[in-house]
Design a protein around this motif. Structure first.
Motif, PDB file in Angstrom:
ATOM      1  N   GLU A 283      -2.031  -4.820  -4.583  1.00 23.46           N
ATOM      2  CA  GLU A 283      -2.116  -4.115  -3.300  1.00 23.46           C
ATOM      3  C   GLU A 283      -3.258  -4.659  -2.443  1.00 23.46           C
ATOM      4  OE1 GLU A 283      -2.493  -0.029  -4.234  1.00 23.46           O
ATOM      5  OE2 GLU A 283      -0.367   0.243  -4.736  1.00 23.46           O
ATOM      6  N   ALA A 284      -4.374  -4.950  -3.093  1.00 26.11           N
ATOM      7  CA  ALA A 284      -5.497  -5.518  -2.342  1.00 26.11           C
ATOM      8  C   ALA A 284      -5.142  -6.886  -1.768  1.00 26.11           C
ATOM      9  CB  ALA A 284      -6.720  -5.617  -3.249  1.00 26.11           C
ATOM     10  N   ARG A 285      -4.463  -7.697  -2.560  1.00 25.62           N
ATOM     11  CA  ARG A 285      -4.056  -9.003  -2.044  1.00 25.62           C
ATOM     12  C   ARG A 285      -3.073  -8.851  -0.877  1.00 25.62           C
ATOM     13  NH1 ARG A 285      -3.522 -10.106  -7.742  1.00 25.62           N
ATOM     14  NH2 ARG A 285      -5.304 -11.314  -8.508  1.00 25.62           N
ATOM     15  N   TYR A 287      -2.834  -6.257   1.140  1.00 30.55           N
ATOM     16  CA  TYR A 287      -3.585  -5.761   2.303  1.00 30.55           C
ATOM     17  C   TYR A 287      -4.376  -6.887   2.957  1.00 30.55           C
ATOM     18  CZ  TYR A 287      -7.071  -3.203   4.998  1.00 30.55           C
ATOM     19  OH  TYR A 287      -7.888  -2.751   6.012  1.00 30.55           O
ATOM     20  N   LYS A 288      -4.936  -7.723   2.132  1.00 26.44           N
ATOM     21  CA  LYS A 288      -5.684  -8.855   2.665  1.00 26.44           C
ATOM     22  C   LYS A 288      -4.774  -9.772   3.475  1.00 26.44           C
ATOM     23  CE  LYS A 288      -8.044 -13.042   1.127  1.00 26.44           C
ATOM     24  NZ  LYS A 288      -8.487 -13.835  -0.038  1.00 26.44           N
ATOM     25  N   GLU A 289      -3.611 -10.087   2.890  1.00 25.45           N
ATOM     26  CA  GLU A 289      -2.696 -10.964   3.598  1.00 25.45           C
ATOM     27  C   GLU A 289      -2.211 -10.319   4.906  1.00 25.45           C
ATOM     28  OE1 GLU A 289      -1.933 -14.012   2.883  1.00 25.45           O
ATOM     29  OE2 GLU A 289      -3.093 -14.074   1.015  1.00 25.45           O
ATOM     30  N   ARG A 290      -1.913  -9.010   4.833  1.00 20.16           N
ATOM     31  CA  ARG A 290      -1.436  -8.332   6.027  1.00 20.16           C
ATOM     32  C   ARG A 290      -2.502  -8.299   7.110  1.00 20.16           C
ATOM     33  NH1 ARG A 290      -0.415  -2.173   5.282  1.00 20.16           N
ATOM     34  NH2 ARG A 290      -2.691  -2.273   5.435  1.00 20.16           N
ATOM     35  N   THR A 291      -3.745  -7.982   6.695  1.00 21.66           N
ATOM     36  CA  THR A 291      -4.828  -7.911   7.674  1.00 21.66           C
ATOM     37  C   THR A 291      -5.078  -9.271   8.312  1.00 21.66           C
ATOM     38  OG1 THR A 291      -5.829  -6.132   6.393  1.00 21.66           O
ATOM     39  CG2 THR A 291      -7.223  -7.241   8.008  1.00 21.66           C
ATOM     40  N   VAL A 292      -5.062 -10.302   7.481  1.00 25.21           N
ATOM     41  CA  VAL A 292      -5.298 -11.644   8.012  1.00 25.21           C
ATOM     42  C   VAL A 292      -4.185 -12.035   8.975  1.00 25.21           C
ATOM     43  CG1 VAL A 292      -5.427 -14.082   7.385  1.00 25.21           C
ATOM     44  CG2 VAL A 292      -6.687 -12.382   6.054  1.00 25.21           C
TER      45      VAL A 292
END
Length: 412
Positions: A283-285, A287-292
């Motif tokens: 989930e963190a990965r 979220y990171k990809e989505r945010t980026v």
């Protein structure tokens, strides 16, 4: 004349001409049919003379000759009977599972296979050895362990005779030698082990080590036996401390049970925790990809708006403001009312509706969600207010912005 009737007045007893007279022909044939069969007394007398003259020598008269003949006859019978008995006593039988070890005058001669055999009595001796039977030897005793405890151990050794000659003559007694070697090997292994290990999980190790040492011990002696198995039957403490050892063993078993239960709980919880941790990481990965990606999209959008902003800053600002307010106000249930002046009144209709504190006049407007603002470009006074929904306000602002853009373009 009968067949056995003596002829010539008792002088000729041989029907073929044999005579006992001194002057007659001893080998002649005197008349065939008139002679009787050979006299047994004659035969035994001659046999006794050949055996050593045991008939008593020459006699001068007939009485002496008759007495010597009777003695020689008896001795001959005894000698023949003795020879027959001696020959008959030499027969013996070796069973199927046995092998015969023959010694001649005390020295090993050869091995005899199963079946009927013969040996010269008083010369050869035969000892039958079973080479197929599995023999057992028990060893037990109180022994000292490496941690200076005393334990009573019982062990059973199974073996088989494979070489009868070595089994009988390589050592004085192969069974006693094996018993002593077993006791020595067992005491050596017990002396290198702790008592707890002997009583619990080390029984298999003690058995294998004892068999290995026993085999190494008896191999140089060539006793003609082969070890089949070594069974570690029992190992227990002395009776005086048996109760304490039972308590210690019970405590050890409880400890092992608790350890197994803890391991089972760990095996149950650990995978679940690993799965949760992996899910959080994924989930963190994400979220990171989505945010980026969202940030990159915003950057790209602003990069596209930058030329428009440079061409018309005011119009671009107004448009960005309108779009932002549209996004914000499209998700709210609050109503903004501007009755007079520039001040706004915020009515939290959702809270009022949940609390049941809506008046009758407000109840008629509870589903309107209107914002009252003065309509631009109309001749109505400030007291006249119109009601617009948030989307109507946005449309009005867009129209005003487009009108201002058109007027500014015309002036330019």
């Amino acid at each position: 004349m009968a067949w056995n009737q003596p002829g010539n007045n008792g002088q000729d007893r041989d029907p073929w001409g044999s005579s006992n007279n001194q002057g007659g022909n001893s080998g002649g044939n005197k008349g065939g049919r008139d002679q009787g069969p050979p006299d047994l007394d004659d035969i035994f007398r001659k046999l006794s003379k050949k055996l050593g003259g045991l008939g008593g020598g020459k006699q001068s008269d007939n009485n002496g000759q008759r007495g010597g003949g009777s003695g020689g006859k008896l001795v001959g019978i005894v000698a023949v009977a003795a020879v027959v008995i001696w020959a008959a006593s030499g027969f013996y039988t070796i069973k199927e599972a046995e092998r015969g070890v023959v010694t001649r005058f005390g020295k090993f001669s050869h091995l005899v296979e199963p079946g009927l055999n013969w040996k010269p009595t008083f010369i050869d001796q035969v000892r039958a050895v079973n080479v197929e039977a599995v023999r057992e030897l028990a060893a037990s005793g109180v022994m000292l362990t490496s941690d200076e405890n005393v334990v009573r151990v019982e062990m059973n050794v199974q073996y088989r005779v494979t070489n009868p000659e070595q089994y009988l003559y390589a050592v004085t007694s192969a069974d006693d030698s094996l018993r002593q070697a077993t006791d020595s090997a067992l005491r050596g292994v017990i002396g290198r082990s702790t008592m707890d290990r002997i009583l619990t999980e080390g029984r298999t190790v003690v058995r294998s080590e004892t068999q290995r040492e026993l085999d190494e011990t008896i191999r140089p002696y060539n006793m003609g036996i082969t070890l089949l198995d070594v069974n570690f039957q029992a190992a227990r403490p002395p009776e005086e401390v048996k109760a304490s050892f039972d308590d210690a063993i019970a405590a050890r078993e409880n400890r092992e049970q608790y350890v197994r239960e803890a391991e089972a709980y760990s095996n149950e919880v650990q995978p679940r925790a690993n799965g949760q941790a992996q899910r959080i990481l994924e989930e963190a990965r994400a979220y990171k990809e989505r945010t980026v990606l969202e940030a990159q999209g915003e950057v790209a959008r602003f990069a596209l708006l930058l030329p428009e902003y440079k061409a018309a800053p005011q119009i671009t600002k107004e448009r960005l403001y309108i779009e932002s307010m549209e996004r914000v106000l499209s998700h709210t249930r609050k109503v903004l009312v501007n009755d007079r002046g520039n001040s706004l009144m915020v009515l939290p209709l959702d809270q009022l509706m949940r609390g049941g504190q809506i008046s009758g006049s407000q109840a008629g407007q509870k589903n309107t969600n209107l914002i009252k603002l003065p309509s631009s470009g109309s001749s109505a006074s400030n007291d006249d207010s119109s009601s617009y929904s948030p989307s109507s306000i946005m449309d009005q602002r867009r129209a005003n912005a487009l009108r201002n853009d058109t007027q500014r373009a015309g002036r330019e």
